[in-house]
Scaffold this active site. Structure first.
Site, mmCIF file in Angstrom:
data_model
loop_
_atom_site.group_PDB
_atom_site.id
_atom_site.type_symbol
_atom_site.label_atom_id
_atom_site.label_comp_id
_atom_site.label_asym_id
_atom_site.label_seq_id
_atom_site.Cartn_x
_atom_site.Cartn_y
_atom_site.Cartn_z
ATOM 1 N N LYS A 79 -14.736 10.186 9.856
ATOM 2 C CA LYS A 79 -14.084 9.193 10.065
ATOM 3 C C LYS A 79 -13.588 9.843 11.797
ATOM 4 O O LYS A 79 -14.776 9.950 12.534
ATOM 5 C CB LYS A 79 -12.696 10.915 9.856
ATOM 6 N N GLY A 181 5.293 0.868 -3.618
ATOM 7 C CA GLY A 181 4.950 -0.296 -2.136
ATOM 8 C C GLY A 181 3.242 -0.731 -3.423
ATOM 9 O O GLY A 181 3.624 -0.627 -4.335
ATOM 10 N N ASN A 182 2.817 -1.124 -1.741
ATOM 11 C CA ASN A 182 1.760 -1.686 -2.998
ATOM 12 C C ASN A 182 0.529 -0.524 -3.852
ATOM 13 O O ASN A 182 -0.085 -1.113 -5.075
ATOM 14 C CB ASN A 182 0.707 -1.537 -1.736
HETATM 15 P P1 NAD Z 1 3.302 1.363 0.532
HETATM 16 O O1 NAD Z 1 3.729 2.249 1.938
HETATM 17 O O2 NAD Z 1 2.561 0.445 -0.366
HETATM 18 O O3 NAD Z 1 4.663 2.403 -0.382
HETATM 19 C C1 NAD Z 1 4.763 3.100 -0.416
HETATM 20 C C2 NAD Z 1 6.279 2.957 -0.608
HETATM 21 O O4 NAD Z 1 6.893 4.678 -1.035
HETATM 22 C C3 NAD Z 1 7.046 2.506 -0.072
HETATM 23 O O5 NAD Z 1 7.290 1.266 -0.779
HETATM 24 C C4 NAD Z 1 8.600 3.082 0.726
HETATM 25 O O6 NAD Z 1 9.560 2.713 0.708
HETATM 26 C C5 NAD Z 1 8.260 4.001 -0.419
HETATM 27 N N1 NAD Z 1 8.976 6.120 0.303
HETATM 28 C C6 NAD Z 1 8.757 6.353 0.995
HETATM 29 N N2 NAD Z 1 9.372 7.179 0.973
HETATM 30 C C7 NAD Z 1 9.900 7.560 -0.660
HETATM 31 C C8 NAD Z 1 10.828 8.364 -0.923
HETATM 32 N N3 NAD Z 1 11.109 9.469 -0.009
HETATM 33 N N4 NAD Z 1 11.292 8.124 -1.920
HETATM 34 C C9 NAD Z 1 10.950 7.378 -2.956
HETATM 35 N N5 NAD Z 1 9.012 6.331 -2.439
HETATM 36 C C10 NAD Z 1 9.649 6.652 -0.847
HETATM 37 O O7 NAD Z 1 1.900 2.790 0.700
HETATM 38 P P2 NAD Z 1 1.135 2.474 -0.856
HETATM 39 O O8 NAD Z 1 -0.272 1.774 0.155
HETATM 40 O O9 NAD Z 1 1.605 2.094 -2.283
HETATM 41 O O10 NAD Z 1 -0.093 3.924 -0.451
HETATM 42 C C11 NAD Z 1 0.722 4.846 -1.071
HETATM 43 C C12 NAD Z 1 0.565 6.326 -1.221
HETATM 44 O O11 NAD Z 1 -0.834 5.850 -1.508
HETATM 45 C C13 NAD Z 1 -0.070 7.138 0.486
HETATM 46 O O12 NAD Z 1 0.278 7.744 0.044
HETATM 47 C C14 NAD Z 1 -1.241 6.668 0.247
HETATM 48 O O13 NAD Z 1 -2.144 7.336 1.809
HETATM 49 C C15 NAD Z 1 -1.756 6.453 -0.487
HETATM 50 N N6 NAD Z 1 -3.482 6.085 -0.551
HETATM 51 C C16 NAD Z 1 -3.048 5.043 -0.888
HETATM 52 C C17 NAD Z 1 -4.628 3.506 -1.678
HETATM 53 C C18 NAD Z 1 -3.823 2.167 -1.503
HETATM 54 O O14 NAD Z 1 -5.339 1.882 -1.503
HETATM 55 N N7 NAD Z 1 -3.374 1.568 -0.628
HETATM 56 C C19 NAD Z 1 -5.312 4.657 -1.493
HETATM 57 C C20 NAD Z 1 -5.251 5.610 -1.372
HETATM 58 C C21 NAD Z 1 -4.352 6.158 -1.184
#
Ligand code: NAD
Length: 351
Positions: A79, A181-182
Protein backbone atom coordinates in the site's frame (compact mmCIF):
# COMPACT_ATOMS: atom_id res chain seq x y z
CA UNK A 1 14.97 5.05 18.93
CA UNK A 2 12.62 2.20 19.77
CA UNK A 3 10.10 1.65 17.00
CA UNK A 4 6.67 0.53 18.07
CA UNK A 5 3.42 0.35 16.12
CA UNK A 6 0.64 -2.14 16.87
CA UNK A 7 -0.03 -2.61 13.14
CA UNK A 8 3.52 -3.81 12.43
CA UNK A 9 3.32 -7.47 11.41
CA UNK A 10 6.75 -8.47 10.12
CA UNK A 11 6.32 -6.29 7.03
CA UNK A 12 9.12 -6.93 4.58
CA UNK A 13 9.78 -3.32 3.76
CA UNK A 14 8.45 0.08 4.81
CA UNK A 15 9.73 3.14 2.99
CA UNK A 16 9.16 6.75 4.04
CA UNK A 17 9.16 9.05 1.03
CA UNK A 18 9.38 12.82 0.83
CA UNK A 19 9.84 15.47 -1.83
CA UNK A 20 9.41 18.96 -0.35
CA UNK A 21 9.47 20.57 -3.82
CA UNK A 22 6.01 19.16 -4.61
CA UNK A 23 4.75 18.59 -1.06
CA UNK A 24 5.02 14.80 -1.14
CA UNK A 25 5.12 13.03 2.22
CA UNK A 26 4.18 9.40 2.21
CA UNK A 27 4.85 5.81 3.14
CA UNK A 28 5.07 2.73 0.96
CA UNK A 29 4.47 -0.46 2.93
CA UNK A 30 5.24 -3.88 1.49
CA UNK A 31 3.81 -6.60 3.70
CA UNK A 32 4.92 -9.60 1.74
CA UNK A 33 6.29 -10.63 -1.64
CA UNK A 34 6.32 -14.34 -0.82
CA UNK A 35 3.66 -15.11 -3.43
CA UNK A 36 4.72 -12.37 -5.89
CA UNK A 37 5.08 -8.58 -6.20
CA UNK A 38 3.04 -6.64 -3.66
CA UNK A 39 -0.10 -5.05 -5.10
CA UNK A 40 -2.30 -2.46 -3.41
CA UNK A 41 -3.71 0.97 -4.09
CA UNK A 42 -2.39 4.43 -3.36
CA UNK A 43 -4.44 6.26 -0.74
CA UNK A 44 -4.20 10.06 -0.49
CA UNK A 45 -5.72 11.45 2.70
CA UNK A 46 -5.06 14.38 5.04
CA UNK A 47 -3.99 12.10 7.91
CA UNK A 48 -4.05 13.67 11.38
CA UNK A 49 -0.38 12.73 11.92
CA UNK A 50 2.44 10.50 10.67
CA UNK A 51 1.55 7.67 13.07
CA UNK A 52 -2.01 7.45 11.72
CA UNK A 53 -0.65 7.29 8.17
CA UNK A 54 1.88 4.61 9.13
CA UNK A 55 -0.74 2.53 10.91
CA UNK A 56 -3.10 2.78 7.91
CA UNK A 57 -0.35 1.80 5.47
CA UNK A 58 0.75 -1.17 7.59
CA UNK A 59 -2.82 -2.37 8.19
CA UNK A 60 -3.94 -1.98 4.58
CA UNK A 61 -0.84 -3.62 3.08
CA UNK A 62 -1.33 -6.64 5.34
CA UNK A 63 -4.98 -6.73 4.30
CA UNK A 64 -3.97 -6.77 0.63
CA UNK A 65 -1.51 -9.62 1.23
CA UNK A 66 -4.28 -11.70 2.80
CA UNK A 67 -6.74 -10.80 0.07
CA UNK A 68 -4.35 -11.73 -2.74
CA UNK A 69 -3.30 -14.97 -1.05
CA UNK A 70 -6.92 -16.02 -0.39
CA UNK A 71 -7.77 -15.29 -4.03
CA UNK A 72 -4.86 -17.44 -5.23
CA UNK A 73 -3.31 -14.75 -7.41
CA UNK A 74 0.50 -14.68 -7.60
CA UNK A 75 0.88 -11.40 -5.77
CA UNK A 76 1.65 -10.13 -2.32
CA UNK A 77 0.24 -7.11 -0.54
CA UNK A 78 1.36 -3.51 -0.34
CA UNK A 79 0.00 0.00 0.00
CA UNK A 80 1.11 3.57 -0.59
CA UNK A 81 -0.29 6.28 1.65
CA UNK A 82 0.25 9.96 0.97
CA UNK A 83 -0.39 12.56 3.65
CA UNK A 84 -2.21 15.22 1.66
CA UNK A 85 -5.67 16.52 0.91
CA UNK A 86 -6.48 15.09 -2.53
CA UNK A 87 -8.80 17.98 -3.40
CA UNK A 88 -6.21 20.72 -2.84
CA UNK A 89 -2.73 19.17 -2.61
CA UNK A 90 -2.71 16.45 -5.26
CA UNK A 91 -0.75 17.58 -8.32
CA UNK A 92 0.83 15.92 -11.36
CA UNK A 93 4.26 16.70 -9.84
CA UNK A 94 3.35 14.95 -6.57
CA UNK A 95 2.03 11.88 -8.42
CA UNK A 96 5.12 11.66 -10.60
CA UNK A 97 7.40 12.06 -7.57
CA UNK A 98 5.57 9.19 -5.88
CA UNK A 99 5.94 7.21 -9.12
CA UNK A 100 9.72 7.68 -9.00
CA UNK A 101 9.86 6.25 -5.47
CA UNK A 102 7.68 3.30 -6.55
CA UNK A 103 10.00 2.80 -9.50
CA UNK A 104 12.95 2.71 -7.12
CA UNK A 105 11.47 -0.40 -5.51
CA UNK A 106 12.14 -2.20 -8.78
CA UNK A 107 8.72 -3.88 -9.09
CA UNK A 108 8.42 -5.17 -5.53
CA UNK A 109 5.37 -2.89 -5.18
CA UNK A 110 2.73 -2.19 -7.85
CA UNK A 111 0.29 0.62 -7.15
CA UNK A 112 -3.32 1.27 -8.16
CA UNK A 113 -6.41 3.33 -7.33
CA UNK A 114 -7.74 3.79 -3.82
CA UNK A 115 -9.43 6.47 -1.73
CA UNK A 116 -8.22 9.86 -3.01
CA UNK A 117 -6.85 8.60 -6.34
CA UNK A 118 -8.43 7.99 -9.75
CA UNK A 119 -7.63 6.14 -12.98
CA UNK A 120 -6.40 9.49 -14.38
CA UNK A 121 -3.89 9.68 -11.48
CA UNK A 122 -2.57 6.25 -12.48
CA UNK A 123 -1.81 7.68 -15.94
CA UNK A 124 0.26 10.40 -14.26
CA UNK A 125 2.13 7.91 -12.04
CA UNK A 126 2.68 5.75 -15.15
CA UNK A 127 4.85 8.55 -16.57
CA UNK A 128 7.39 7.75 -13.86
CA UNK A 129 7.07 3.99 -13.47
CA UNK A 130 5.58 0.93 -15.19
CA UNK A 131 4.56 -0.50 -11.82
CA UNK A 132 0.95 0.68 -11.98
CA UNK A 133 -2.33 -1.14 -12.55
CA UNK A 134 -5.90 0.00 -13.13
CA UNK A 135 -5.16 2.23 -16.09
CA UNK A 136 -8.18 3.58 -18.04
CA UNK A 137 -9.59 1.14 -20.64
CA UNK A 138 -8.49 3.31 -23.59
CA UNK A 139 -4.92 2.94 -22.32
CA UNK A 140 -5.03 -0.82 -22.09
CA UNK A 141 -6.58 -1.15 -18.63
CA UNK A 142 -9.32 -3.64 -17.80
CA UNK A 143 -11.93 -1.02 -16.88
CA UNK A 144 -14.31 -0.71 -13.94
CA UNK A 145 -13.64 -3.60 -11.52
CA UNK A 146 -17.05 -3.32 -9.78
CA UNK A 147 -18.97 -5.79 -12.01
CA UNK A 148 -16.33 -8.42 -11.20
CA UNK A 149 -16.55 -7.59 -7.50
CA UNK A 150 -20.32 -8.10 -7.79
CA UNK A 151 -19.82 -11.42 -9.60
CA UNK A 152 -17.54 -12.62 -6.79
CA UNK A 153 -20.17 -11.60 -4.24
CA UNK A 154 -22.84 -13.46 -6.19
CA UNK A 155 -20.93 -16.76 -6.30
CA UNK A 156 -19.96 -16.17 -2.66
CA UNK A 157 -23.65 -15.84 -1.76
CA UNK A 158 -24.33 -19.11 -3.60
CA UNK A 159 -21.53 -20.83 -1.63
CA UNK A 160 -22.86 -19.41 1.62
CA UNK A 161 -26.44 -20.50 0.86
CA UNK A 162 -25.13 -23.94 0.04
CA UNK A 163 -23.36 -24.17 3.38
CA UNK A 164 -26.28 -22.75 5.36
CA UNK A 165 -29.12 -24.68 3.76
CA UNK A 166 -27.46 -27.53 1.86
CA UNK A 167 -28.37 -26.10 -1.56
CA UNK A 168 -27.35 -23.01 -3.50
CA UNK A 169 -30.76 -22.41 -5.07
CA UNK A 170 -31.53 -18.74 -4.79
CA UNK A 171 -35.11 -18.68 -6.20
CA UNK A 172 -37.34 -17.52 -3.41
CA UNK A 173 -34.45 -16.57 -1.10
CA UNK A 174 -34.91 -13.11 0.43
CA UNK A 175 -31.70 -11.14 -0.06
CA UNK A 176 -31.31 -7.73 1.59
CA UNK A 177 -28.81 -5.57 -0.31
CA UNK A 178 -27.58 -2.46 1.55
CA UNK A 179 -25.95 0.07 -0.78
CA UNK A 180 -26.86 0.15 -4.47
CA UNK A 181 -23.74 1.74 -5.90
CA UNK A 182 -21.29 0.18 -8.34
CA UNK A 183 -21.13 -3.16 -6.54
CA UNK A 184 -24.62 -3.34 -5.02
CA UNK A 185 -26.52 -2.55 -8.21
CA UNK A 186 -24.58 -5.10 -10.26
CA UNK A 187 -25.12 -7.67 -7.50
CA UNK A 188 -28.88 -6.99 -7.57
CA UNK A 189 -28.93 -7.66 -11.30
CA UNK A 190 -27.25 -11.06 -10.81
CA UNK A 191 -29.48 -11.99 -7.85
CA UNK A 192 -32.63 -10.99 -9.72
CA UNK A 193 -31.49 -13.10 -12.68
CA UNK A 194 -31.16 -16.08 -10.32
CA UNK A 195 -34.71 -15.60 -9.05
CA UNK A 196 -33.95 -14.16 -5.60
CA UNK A 197 -36.45 -11.87 -3.91
CA UNK A 198 -34.71 -8.53 -3.40
CA UNK A 199 -35.00 -6.09 -0.51
CA UNK A 200 -32.93 -3.01 -1.22
CA UNK A 201 -31.74 0.04 0.65
CA UNK A 202 -29.71 3.15 -0.09
CA UNK A 203 -29.58 6.71 1.17
CA UNK A 204 -30.01 7.80 -2.47
CA UNK A 205 -33.68 7.50 -3.33
CA UNK A 206 -33.07 7.41 -7.10
CA UNK A 207 -31.01 4.21 -7.04
CA UNK A 208 -33.60 2.52 -4.82
CA UNK A 209 -36.33 3.45 -7.33
CA UNK A 210 -34.16 2.10 -10.13
CA UNK A 211 -33.89 -1.29 -8.39
CA UNK A 212 -37.60 -1.37 -7.60
CA UNK A 213 -38.40 -0.67 -11.27
CA UNK A 214 -35.74 -2.91 -12.82
CA UNK A 215 -35.94 -5.93 -10.50
CA UNK A 216 -39.27 -5.68 -8.68
CA UNK A 217 -37.32 -5.13 -5.44
CA UNK A 218 -38.91 -4.04 -2.18
CA UNK A 219 -37.49 -0.80 -0.73
CA UNK A 220 -36.21 -0.79 2.87
CA UNK A 221 -35.56 2.46 4.75
CA UNK A 222 -31.81 2.88 5.52
CA UNK A 223 -32.54 3.01 9.27
CA UNK A 224 -34.53 -0.26 9.11
CA UNK A 225 -31.93 -2.49 7.42
CA UNK A 226 -30.57 -4.20 10.53
CA UNK A 227 -34.04 -5.09 11.86
CA UNK A 228 -35.43 -6.38 8.56
CA UNK A 229 -35.96 -10.16 8.37
CA UNK A 230 -34.29 -11.81 5.37
CA UNK A 231 -32.37 -14.98 4.53
CA UNK A 232 -29.21 -13.18 3.45
CA UNK A 233 -27.91 -9.71 4.29
CA UNK A 234 -25.47 -8.33 1.72
CA UNK A 235 -23.70 -5.18 3.05
CA UNK A 236 -22.48 -3.24 0.00
CA UNK A 237 -22.15 0.28 1.41
CA UNK A 238 -20.13 1.01 4.51
CA UNK A 239 -17.75 -0.84 6.80
CA UNK A 240 -18.39 -1.52 10.50
CA UNK A 241 -22.02 -2.60 10.03
CA UNK A 242 -21.48 -5.72 12.17
CA UNK A 243 -20.99 -4.35 15.67
CA UNK A 244 -22.21 -4.53 19.28
CA UNK A 245 -25.29 -2.50 18.37
CA UNK A 246 -26.36 -4.55 15.33
CA UNK A 247 -25.53 -8.21 16.03
CA UNK A 248 -28.35 -8.95 18.46
CA UNK A 249 -30.87 -7.30 16.15
CA UNK A 250 -29.95 -9.08 12.94
CA UNK A 251 -32.74 -11.35 11.66
CA UNK A 252 -30.84 -13.18 8.92
CA UNK A 253 -29.06 -16.53 8.53
CA UNK A 254 -26.18 -15.31 6.32
CA UNK A 255 -24.12 -12.11 6.04
CA UNK A 256 -22.40 -12.03 2.64
CA UNK A 257 -21.69 -8.81 0.77
CA UNK A 258 -19.07 -6.63 -0.87
CA UNK A 259 -18.35 -3.88 1.69
CA UNK A 260 -14.84 -3.67 3.14
CA UNK A 261 -14.24 -4.11 6.89
CA UNK A 262 -17.77 -5.26 7.72
CA UNK A 263 -16.79 -6.40 11.23
CA UNK A 264 -16.22 -3.41 13.48
CA UNK A 265 -13.87 -5.59 15.55
CA UNK A 266 -12.53 -9.06 14.83
CA UNK A 267 -14.39 -10.60 17.80
CA UNK A 268 -17.67 -9.71 16.09
CA UNK A 269 -17.01 -12.72 13.85
CA UNK A 270 -17.33 -14.89 16.98
CA UNK A 271 -20.46 -13.05 18.02
CA UNK A 272 -22.09 -13.80 14.66
CA UNK A 273 -21.09 -17.44 14.98
CA UNK A 274 -22.65 -17.68 18.46
CA UNK A 275 -25.88 -16.38 16.99
CA UNK A 276 -25.76 -19.06 14.24
CA UNK A 277 -25.21 -16.49 11.50
CA UNK A 278 -22.85 -17.55 8.73
CA UNK A 279 -20.43 -14.75 7.79
CA UNK A 280 -18.61 -14.64 4.44
CA UNK A 281 -15.25 -12.96 5.28
CA UNK A 282 -15.28 -9.65 3.41
CA UNK A 283 -11.78 -9.77 1.96
CA UNK A 284 -12.52 -13.16 0.41
CA UNK A 285 -15.98 -12.49 -1.05
CA UNK A 286 -15.16 -8.99 -2.37
CA UNK A 287 -11.89 -9.93 -4.13
CA UNK A 288 -13.35 -9.99 -7.67
CA UNK A 289 -12.16 -6.49 -8.59
CA UNK A 290 -8.67 -7.16 -7.23
CA UNK A 291 -8.54 -10.42 -9.23
CA UNK A 292 -9.42 -8.45 -12.37
CA UNK A 293 -6.54 -6.02 -11.74
CA UNK A 294 -4.13 -8.87 -11.02
CA UNK A 295 -5.12 -10.59 -14.27
CA UNK A 296 -4.76 -7.27 -16.12
CA UNK A 297 -1.23 -7.03 -14.77
CA UNK A 298 -0.44 -10.59 -15.93
CA UNK A 299 -1.97 -9.96 -19.39
CA UNK A 300 -4.57 -12.73 -18.94
CA UNK A 301 -7.83 -12.81 -20.91
CA UNK A 302 -11.41 -12.25 -19.75
CA UNK A 303 -12.13 -15.97 -19.61
CA UNK A 304 -9.37 -16.67 -17.13
CA UNK A 305 -10.31 -13.59 -15.11
CA UNK A 306 -13.91 -14.77 -14.85
CA UNK A 307 -12.90 -18.32 -14.00
CA UNK A 308 -10.71 -17.06 -11.17
CA UNK A 309 -13.43 -14.76 -9.85
CA UNK A 310 -15.83 -17.72 -9.82
CA UNK A 311 -13.24 -19.64 -7.75
CA UNK A 312 -14.30 -17.44 -4.82
CA UNK A 313 -17.11 -19.97 -4.42
CA UNK A 314 -14.63 -22.82 -3.78
CA UNK A 315 -12.44 -20.70 -1.50
CA UNK A 316 -15.38 -19.78 0.71
CA UNK A 317 -16.50 -23.40 0.85
CA UNK A 318 -13.00 -24.39 2.07
CA UNK A 319 -13.11 -21.62 4.68
CA UNK A 320 -16.49 -22.79 5.97
CA UNK A 321 -15.12 -26.34 6.26
CA UNK A 322 -12.09 -25.12 8.25
CA UNK A 323 -14.36 -23.07 10.51
CA UNK A 324 -16.54 -26.11 11.24
CA UNK A 325 -13.63 -28.54 11.67
CA UNK A 326 -11.59 -26.23 13.92
CA UNK A 327 -14.54 -24.74 15.75
CA UNK A 328 -13.65 -21.12 14.96
CA UNK A 329 -15.36 -18.11 13.41
CA UNK A 330 -15.20 -17.89 9.62
CA UNK A 331 -13.02 -14.74 9.68
CA UNK A 332 -10.50 -16.65 11.82
CA UNK A 333 -10.71 -19.63 9.44
CA UNK A 334 -9.99 -17.33 6.47
CA UNK A 335 -6.89 -15.92 8.18
CA UNK A 336 -5.72 -19.45 9.00
CA UNK A 337 -6.14 -20.57 5.37
CA UNK A 338 -4.00 -17.64 4.23
CA UNK A 339 -1.35 -18.01 6.95
CA UNK A 340 -0.92 -21.71 6.13
CA UNK A 341 -0.55 -20.87 2.45
CA UNK A 342 2.09 -18.20 3.17
CA UNK A 343 3.98 -20.46 5.60
CA UNK A 344 4.08 -23.39 3.20
CA UNK A 345 5.30 -21.14 0.36
CA UNK A 346 7.98 -19.58 2.59
CA UNK A 347 9.09 -23.05 3.71
CA UNK A 348 9.22 -24.28 0.08
CA UNK A 349 11.27 -21.22 -0.92
CA UNK A 350 13.70 -21.77 1.96
CA UNK A 351 14.17 -25.50 1.18
P1 NAD B 1 -20.30 3.16 -4.25
O1 NAD B 1 -19.87 4.44 -3.64
O2 NAD B 1 -20.50 3.09 -5.74
O3 NAD B 1 -21.68 2.68 -3.59
C1 NAD B 1 -21.95 2.75 -2.23
C2 NAD B 1 -23.45 2.98 -2.09
O4 NAD B 1 -23.80 2.90 -0.71
C3 NAD B 1 -23.92 4.35 -2.59
O5 NAD B 1 -25.00 4.18 -3.48
C4 NAD B 1 -24.31 5.07 -1.31
O6 NAD B 1 -25.37 6.00 -1.51
C5 NAD B 1 -24.75 3.91 -0.44
N1 NAD B 1 -24.79 4.19 0.99
C6 NAD B 1 -23.96 4.95 1.73
N2 NAD B 1 -24.34 4.95 3.02
C7 NAD B 1 -25.43 4.15 3.10
C8 NAD B 1 -26.27 3.73 4.15
N3 NAD B 1 -26.11 4.16 5.41
N4 NAD B 1 -27.30 2.89 3.86
C9 NAD B 1 -27.52 2.45 2.62
N5 NAD B 1 -26.74 2.82 1.57
C10 NAD B 1 -25.73 3.67 1.81
O7 NAD B 1 -19.24 2.09 -3.76
P2 NAD B 1 -18.95 0.64 -4.39
O8 NAD B 1 -17.83 0.74 -5.34
O9 NAD B 1 -20.24 0.03 -4.84
O10 NAD B 1 -18.40 -0.11 -3.11
C11 NAD B 1 -19.28 -0.53 -2.09
C12 NAD B 1 -18.47 -1.19 -0.97
O11 NAD B 1 -17.75 -2.29 -1.50
C13 NAD B 1 -17.43 -0.29 -0.28
O12 NAD B 1 -17.32 -0.67 1.06
C14 NAD B 1 -16.16 -0.64 -1.03
O13 NAD B 1 -15.02 -0.37 -0.22
C15 NAD B 1 -16.35 -2.13 -1.24
N6 NAD B 1 -15.60 -2.68 -2.36
C16 NAD B 1 -15.78 -2.22 -3.61
C17 NAD B 1 -15.07 -2.78 -4.66
C18 NAD B 1 -15.30 -2.32 -6.09
O14 NAD B 1 -14.85 -3.03 -7.00
N7 NAD B 1 -15.97 -1.21 -6.31
C19 NAD B 1 -14.16 -3.82 -4.42
C20 NAD B 1 -13.99 -4.29 -3.11
C21 NAD B 1 -14.72 -3.70 -2.09
Amino acid sequence: MVFSCDAFDSHEEVVFVSDPACGLRGIIAVHSTVLGPAIGGCRILPYADDTSALRDGLRLSRGMAYKAAAADVPFGGGKAVVMADPSTQKSPELLRALGRFIDGLGGRYITGEDVGTTAADMVEIRRATPYVMGMPEEQGGSGDPSPRTALGCFVGIEASASHAWGHSNLPGARVLVQGLGNVGFNLCRLLAGAGATLLVSDIRREVVDRCVDAFGAEAVHPDAVIDTPADIYAPCALGGVINDRSIERLRVRVVAGGANNQLEELHHGDALRSRGILYAPDYVINAGGMIQLAMERLGRDREETERRVRNIRGTLTSIYRIADAENVATNVAADRLVERKLQSRSAAAAA
